[in-house]
Design a protein around this motif. Sequence first.
Motif, mmCIF file in Angstrom:
data_model
loop_
_atom_site.group_PDB
_atom_site.id
_atom_site.type_symbol
_atom_site.label_atom_id
_atom_site.label_comp_id
_atom_site.label_asym_id
_atom_site.label_seq_id
_atom_site.Cartn_x
_atom_site.Cartn_y
_atom_site.Cartn_z
ATOM 1 N N VAL A 195 -4.984 11.774 27.995
ATOM 2 C CA VAL A 195 -3.740 12.390 27.533
ATOM 3 C C VAL A 195 -2.550 11.975 28.393
ATOM 4 O O VAL A 195 -1.507 11.555 27.878
ATOM 5 N N ALA A 196 -2.676 12.082 29.710
ATOM 6 C CA ALA A 196 -1.545 11.776 30.582
ATOM 7 C C ALA A 196 -1.123 10.313 30.447
ATOM 8 O O ALA A 196 0.072 10.003 30.407
ATOM 9 N N ARG A 197 -2.104 9.409 30.351
ATOM 10 C CA ARG A 197 -1.760 7.986 30.242
ATOM 11 C C ARG A 197 -1.124 7.674 28.895
ATOM 12 O O ARG A 197 -0.188 6.879 28.814
ATOM 13 N N VAL A 198 -1.610 8.302 27.821
ATOM 14 C CA VAL A 198 -1.011 8.078 26.509
ATOM 15 C C VAL A 198 0.425 8.600 26.482
ATOM 16 O O VAL A 198 1.340 7.908 26.007
ATOM 17 N N LEU A 199 0.645 9.817 26.995
ATOM 18 C CA LEU A 199 2.002 10.384 26.982
ATOM 19 C C LEU A 199 2.944 9.594 27.882
ATOM 20 O O LEU A 199 4.117 9.393 27.538
ATOM 21 N N THR A 200 2.456 9.132 29.022
ATOM 22 C CA THR A 200 3.296 8.337 29.913
ATOM 23 C C THR A 200 3.666 7.011 29.265
ATOM 24 O O THR A 200 4.830 6.581 29.293
ATOM 25 N N SER A 230 -10.284 -3.650 36.234
ATOM 26 C CA SER A 230 -9.169 -4.132 37.042
ATOM 27 C C SER A 230 -8.068 -3.084 37.043
ATOM 28 O O SER A 230 -8.050 -2.167 36.222
ATOM 29 N N ARG A 231 -7.151 -3.215 37.975
ATOM 30 C CA ARG A 231 -6.009 -2.302 38.047
ATOM 31 C C ARG A 231 -5.153 -2.422 36.788
ATOM 32 O O ARG A 231 -4.638 -1.422 36.292
ATOM 33 N N LEU A 232 -5.028 -3.634 36.272
ATOM 34 C CA LEU A 232 -4.231 -3.851 35.067
ATOM 35 C C LEU A 232 -4.807 -3.096 33.882
ATOM 36 O O LEU A 232 -4.071 -2.492 33.093
ATOM 37 N N VAL A 233 -6.128 -3.106 33.742
ATOM 38 C CA VAL A 233 -6.777 -2.376 32.651
ATOM 39 C C VAL A 233 -6.489 -0.884 32.766
ATOM 40 O O VAL A 233 -6.199 -0.205 31.777
ATOM 41 N N GLU A 234 -6.548 -0.361 33.977
ATOM 42 C CA GLU A 234 -6.292 1.062 34.194
ATOM 43 C C GLU A 234 -4.843 1.420 33.863
ATOM 44 O O GLU A 234 -4.573 2.439 33.225
ATOM 45 N N ILE A 235 -3.907 0.567 34.283
ATOM 46 C CA ILE A 235 -2.489 0.838 34.044
ATOM 47 C C ILE A 235 -2.165 0.810 32.545
ATOM 48 O O ILE A 235 -1.369 1.607 32.049
ATOM 49 N N THR A 236 -2.790 -0.115 31.816
ATOM 50 C CA THR A 236 -2.470 -0.295 30.392
ATOM 51 C C THR A 236 -3.333 0.556 29.467
ATOM 52 O O THR A 236 -3.245 0.417 28.254
ATOM 53 N N GLN A 237 -4.149 1.452 30.027
ATOM 54 C CA GLN A 237 -5.068 2.239 29.199
ATOM 55 C C GLN A 237 -4.336 3.069 28.155
ATOM 56 O O GLN A 237 -4.793 3.218 27.024
ATOM 57 N N GLY A 238 -3.169 3.619 28.520
ATOM 58 C CA GLY A 238 -2.421 4.434 27.555
ATOM 59 C C GLY A 238 -2.017 3.632 26.333
ATOM 60 O O GLY A 238 -2.219 4.068 25.194
ATOM 61 N N TRP A 239 -1.465 2.439 26.556
ATOM 62 C CA TRP A 239 -1.061 1.596 25.429
ATOM 63 C C TRP A 239 -2.275 1.124 24.630
ATOM 64 O O TRP A 239 -2.225 1.063 23.400
ATOM 65 N N ARG A 240 -3.381 0.817 25.304
ATOM 66 C CA ARG A 240 -4.572 0.350 24.597
ATOM 67 C C ARG A 240 -5.193 1.468 23.768
ATOM 68 O O ARG A 240 -5.697 1.230 22.669
ATOM 69 N N THR A 241 -5.118 2.702 24.266
ATOM 70 C CA THR A 241 -5.614 3.843 23.492
ATOM 71 C C THR A 241 -4.784 4.044 22.230
ATOM 72 O O THR A 241 -5.324 4.289 21.146
ATOM 73 N N ILE A 242 -3.477 3.945 22.365
ATOM 74 C CA ILE A 242 -2.593 4.074 21.201
ATOM 75 C C ILE A 242 -2.862 2.955 20.199
ATOM 76 O O ILE A 242 -2.986 3.192 18.988
ATOM 77 N N ALA A 243 -2.989 1.732 20.686
ATOM 78 C CA ALA A 243 -3.208 0.585 19.803
ATOM 79 C C ALA A 243 -4.535 0.677 19.059
ATOM 80 O O ALA A 243 -4.658 0.195 17.927
ATOM 81 N N VAL A 252 0.895 3.656 14.416
ATOM 82 C CA VAL A 252 2.063 3.637 13.532
ATOM 83 C C VAL A 252 3.016 4.788 13.853
ATOM 84 O O VAL A 252 4.231 4.637 13.714
ATOM 85 N N LEU A 253 2.490 5.920 14.321
ATOM 86 C CA LEU A 253 3.370 7.025 14.688
ATOM 87 C C LEU A 253 4.234 6.662 15.889
ATOM 88 O O LEU A 253 5.408 7.051 15.951
ATOM 89 N N MET A 254 3.674 5.921 16.844
ATOM 90 C CA MET A 254 4.502 5.511 17.973
ATOM 91 C C MET A 254 5.600 4.561 17.512
ATOM 92 O O MET A 254 6.765 4.719 17.904
ATOM 93 N N CYS A 255 5.262 3.592 16.679
ATOM 94 C CA CYS A 255 6.282 2.684 16.165
ATOM 95 C C CYS A 255 7.364 3.455 15.416
ATOM 96 O O CYS A 255 8.565 3.195 15.576
#
Length: 412
Positions: free
Chosen positions: A356-361, A213-226, A233-236
């Motif tokens: 990389v781009a999604r995680v940094l964004t 879904s589009r939502l999965v694609e948009i949230t990929q950066g946060w899901r990769t970090i999680a 923990v580094l992001m927190c």
Amino acid sequence: MVTNRLSAQVVGGPGLGRDFERLWRGFAISSVGTFLALDAFTLIAVLVLHVGALQVSLMAAAGGAVGAVLAVPLGAWIEFRPKRQLMIRADLLRFLVLLTVPAAYFAGALSYPQLLMVAVVVAVADIVFLGASSAHLKGLVAQEHLLAANGRFETATWVSTAVGPPLGGVLIGVLGPVVTVVLNAVSFVLSALCIRSIEAPEPAPPVRPAAPSRLVEITQGWRTIAANPVLRVLMCNTVLVNSLIMATAPVLAYLMLNDLGFAPWQYGLGFGVPCLGGVIGARLARPLVRRFGQRRILLGFGVARVPWLLGLPLVQPGVKGLLLVMAVEIGMITCISIFNPAFSTYRLLHTADDKVARVLTAWTITARLVTAAATVAWGVLASQTSARTAIAAGAALMLVSVVLLPWRSARE
């Protein structure tokens, strides 16, 4: 660990090479331009538009927050497009939108809504540029040189921080309130030209997979970090520390300039000179990581950058107070500038090339939203209690950040 796709030969042998120098030169020029104009919108709002303190604060907080919200769906868009092209377009967009400010000023049509709109557009372009540039760096510089590259960027940032605001203040005083906005706009054109001159072929962007879904694609950066315990923990940690530093900065300015009677030049000196610690720390980062290892530096200086804020509620009027501010700031900035290149390099090396781009964004959006909220909260806290109390609360909360370092992962 993800391996880099280009060898050292692409960047000119064992060093960083000519193409990196072109990229770094563009970053340094735009960084100086940004810090020259750091207070330009605030001064224009106060001196030209005669708006109140609330509107100034809203412009500072809302510009970054609204820009971050608008950038939420852009991570995937950045990921699957050529990064160098996006960086150039982001630079040119910032150039064009910033030029509307002096154009409206000289036409007598400048307004507060226009300043707010420009701040939002620039914030979105900043996020696009940051997401694209980190992914681009990973494709341009060999893996073993990423720490040195991030150290060079850190050095340029702290030199710009030290030189830009004082020089910008002088230029505004002599030439008028929009001169630094023009210089900032021009710096983005020069940055685009430097990026355009890079000769190495850019690796093809990753192929866009079929997402559920589009939502999965948009949230990929946060899901990769999680999904990564260290990045999580580094992001927190970094978001908490940076937001508290940024949120207490305006309160400290009010304490020094209003309550303690420091002159503006003393306030500028108190924060300009300690930026030299950033230059020193950035140069020390690489040899320290080489000697002690990346994890020890992340943990050691992740802790070392925290307690300095405790000294700021103790600031008193006069020379001793100014020296205390300078000592606190130089200690904190030195530790931060050692931590940041190690942290930025770790994040790049432990993020898959196609994310990389999604995680940094996602990281940048989160940081800006939390910083905006914290800035407003600490402004309210200072107004309801006192500036010293608000700074002390920020310093106490900073101590909690040491828990949010990858202690468990480091032991494993």
